[in-house]
Design a protein around this motif. Structure first.
Motif, short mmCIF file in Angstrom:
data_model
loop_
_atom_site.label_atom_id
_atom_site.label_comp_id
_atom_site.label_asym_id
_atom_site.label_seq_id
_atom_site.Cartn_x
_atom_site.Cartn_y
_atom_site.Cartn_z
N ASN A 165 0.80 -1.21 0.00
CA ASN A 165 0.00 0.00 0.00
C ASN A 165 0.84 1.27 0.00
N THR A 166 2.13 1.13 -0.29
CA THR A 166 2.99 2.32 -0.25
C THR A 166 2.60 3.33 -1.32
N ASN A 167 1.94 2.89 -2.39
CA ASN A 167 1.57 3.81 -3.45
C ASN A 167 0.19 4.44 -3.25
N TRP A 168 -0.50 4.08 -2.17
CA TRP A 168 -1.82 4.66 -1.91
C TRP A 168 -1.66 5.92 -1.07
N ASN A 169 -2.41 6.96 -1.47
CA ASN A 169 -2.41 8.20 -0.70
C ASN A 169 -3.06 7.98 0.66
N GLU A 170 -2.85 8.90 1.59
CA GLU A 170 -3.39 8.79 2.94
C GLU A 170 -4.92 8.75 2.90
N THR A 171 -5.49 7.86 3.71
CA THR A 171 -6.95 7.70 3.75
C THR A 171 -7.60 8.91 4.42
N VAL A 172 -8.69 9.36 3.81
CA VAL A 172 -9.47 10.47 4.36
C VAL A 172 -10.87 9.94 4.68
N ASN A 173 -11.35 10.23 5.90
CA ASN A 173 -12.65 9.73 6.35
C ASN A 173 -13.77 10.70 5.96
N HIS A 174 -14.91 10.11 5.61
CA HIS A 174 -16.09 10.90 5.23
C HIS A 174 -17.33 10.23 5.83
N THR A 175 -18.32 11.06 6.12
CA THR A 175 -19.62 10.57 6.55
C THR A 175 -20.65 10.91 5.48
N LEU A 176 -21.33 9.88 4.99
CA LEU A 176 -22.32 10.07 3.93
C LEU A 176 -23.70 9.65 4.44
N TYR A 177 -24.64 10.58 4.42
CA TYR A 177 -26.02 10.25 4.70
C TYR A 177 -26.69 9.81 3.39
N TRP A 178 -27.85 9.20 3.56
CA TRP A 178 -28.59 8.68 2.40
C TRP A 178 -28.79 9.80 1.37
N GLY A 179 -28.28 9.60 0.13
CA GLY A 179 -28.40 10.60 -0.93
C GLY A 179 -27.23 11.54 -1.02
N ASP A 180 -26.34 11.57 -0.01
CA ASP A 180 -25.18 12.45 -0.05
C ASP A 180 -24.15 11.92 -1.06
N SER A 181 -23.33 12.86 -1.56
CA SER A 181 -22.24 12.49 -2.47
C SER A 181 -21.03 13.37 -2.19
N ILE A 182 -19.86 12.85 -2.47
CA ILE A 182 -18.61 13.59 -2.33
C ILE A 182 -17.77 13.36 -3.58
N GLU A 183 -16.87 14.31 -3.87
CA GLU A 183 -15.96 14.17 -5.01
C GLU A 183 -14.53 14.08 -4.49
N VAL A 184 -13.84 13.03 -4.92
CA VAL A 184 -12.46 12.80 -4.48
C VAL A 184 -11.61 12.50 -5.70
#
Length: 417
Positions: free
Chosen positions: A27-46
């Motif tokens: 996993n050395t090539n994976w960027n640091e994990t960022v936590n998110h909370t998603l409610y029903w119908g919510d969306s995020i862009e990463v």
């Protein structure tokens, strides 16, 4: 018994430690994990991915450990995925990788009729793709080459071959072939090299086209660009460049007229021809006389052989008995051929011959749609290819100069009204 249990425990700990170390290395090539909370119908862009909590498991009087969340993911490259994630469900995983570039892990899923809306807590990380990784992957997957059939002559076509080798059990759709050619090299109009192809696993794709040179010389055909999109990532692979030598004569000719300073009826006509190619050429020059003119000295036609990088000149003098208006100096016709049988005809540019005036603007030759701008032939040798000074035009003016002068006179007359 206790010793056996301790050994088993120690072995398990060591195994877990080794597994953790191996997982960390992977996993050395994976960027640091960022936590998110998603409610029903919510969306995020990463990082170009749109992640939406599209649905949850059926609500019960209270939350249970096997609840799950349904996620939909869309990328900037129009890719779509959907997945179910759960925390403690033996049938549904808690983590998943999308397109080898997006890793989503669910560490809490909360649903039930005792809360306003179900939600999930997820950790998101993206793969850190370096240029080194891209180059290594594409170089181990696609191998491309470019070759030409032979050196060529100016009136012949030469064939260029592009070969794409797929080294893996992967299929690529809509692979773009982008070709670039140097100046004075024309492509076969019946073949479109810039095209889109599909590449099957472990296959060889061959694209062939022909080119023709407008003039002899040494050319470098630039590398061809191969564009491949795999899982939303664009990869580029380039062929080698290839050298092309084109043989043949290439002749430029000019015609000038210079008035005699002592007699305005006498003119010196000069036709200069230079072979800028790499093969000798036989040349025939035939000039056309101005109206009401007679030859005083020299001749208006000749034939000769001119070697590469040599200049030859045809000169003669004329007397114009009666100059009517602004006569046009006609073109000289230059026919040339070489030992191979290649031949062509060239005509020099025409220009106006005007009466002598003071402070004349710089003369400009008359353009003609049906005239070539370059020539091929062989006149009288003048030097070893060095630039020579052409005689001044004397009383020669362009059509544009005449119109500009006429408009100036009209404007001045209007201003004095």
């Amino acid at each position: 018994m206790r010793i056996k249990v301790c050994l088993i425990v120690l072995f398990a700990i060591a195994l877990c430690a080794n597994t953790a170390i191996a997982s960390s290395d992977e996993n050395t090539n994976w960027n640091e994990t960022v936590n998110h909370t998603l409610y029903w119908g919510d969306s995020i862009e990463v990082d170009g991915f749109l992640i939406k909590a599209n649905d949850f498991s059926k609500a019960r009087p209270f939350d249970i450990e096997t609840d799950y969340v349904m996620l939909t993911i869309n990328s900037d490259d129009s890719e779509e995925w959907s997945a179910l994630l759960s925390v403690n469900n033996s049938q549904i995983p808690n983590t998943k990788i999308f397109g080898e570039r997006l890793n989503i892990t669910a560490f809490e899923v909360v649903t039930g009729i005792d809360i306003p809306a179900p939600y999930t807590k997820i950790g998101v990380s993206t793969f850190n793709v370096t240029e080194k990784d891209i180059d290594s992957w594409i170089n181990n997957t696609i191998f491309v080459t470019k070759t030409r059939s032979k050196d060529t002559y100016i009136d012949e076509r030469v064939f260029i071959t592009i070969q794409i080798n797929n080294l893996r059990n992967l299929e690529f759709q809509s692979v773009l072939i982008n070709e670039t050619l140097p100046e004075n090299i024309l492509m076969d109009p019946d073949i479109n090299v810039d095209q889109t192809v599909n590449i099957s696993p472990y296959s060889k794709n061959t694209i062939q086209y022909s080119v023709k040179a407008l003039r002899p010389g040494n050319y470098t055909i630039p590398p061809t660009e191969i564009e491949i999109i795999d899982n939303g990532i664009k990869y580029y692979q380039y062929t080698n460049s290839t050298e092309l030598v084109v043989y043949g004569p290439y002749i430029n000719a000019t015609k000038t007229a210079k008035v005699d300073g002592n007699n305005p009826q006498l003119y010196d006509i000069t036709i200069k021809v230079k072979n800028e190619g790499n093969r000798a050429a036989y040349v025939e020059i035939n000039d056309e006389m101005l109206p009401n003119s007679v030859v005083m000295q020299g001749k208006i036609a000749t034939e000769m052989v001119i070697f590469p990088d040599k200049i030859k000149t045809l000169e003669y003098s004329i007397r114009i008995e009666d100059i009517e208006g602004n006569p046009i100096v006609p073109s000289a016709k230059v026919y040339f051929s070489d030992s191979k049988g290649y031949s062509d005809i060239f005509k020099t540019k025409k220009f106006y011959l005007l009466e002598e005036e003071e402070d004349l603007p710089e003369p400009i030759e008359i353009p003609e749609d049906d005239q070539n701008t370059e020539v091929s032939g062989t006149p009288t040798e003048e030097n070893d290819g060095e630039d020579t000074e052409y005689p001044s035009f004397g009383r020669i003016r362009s059509v544009k100069d005449i119109l500009d002068n006429t408009m100036r006179i009209i404007n001045e007359a209007l201003e004095h009204k």
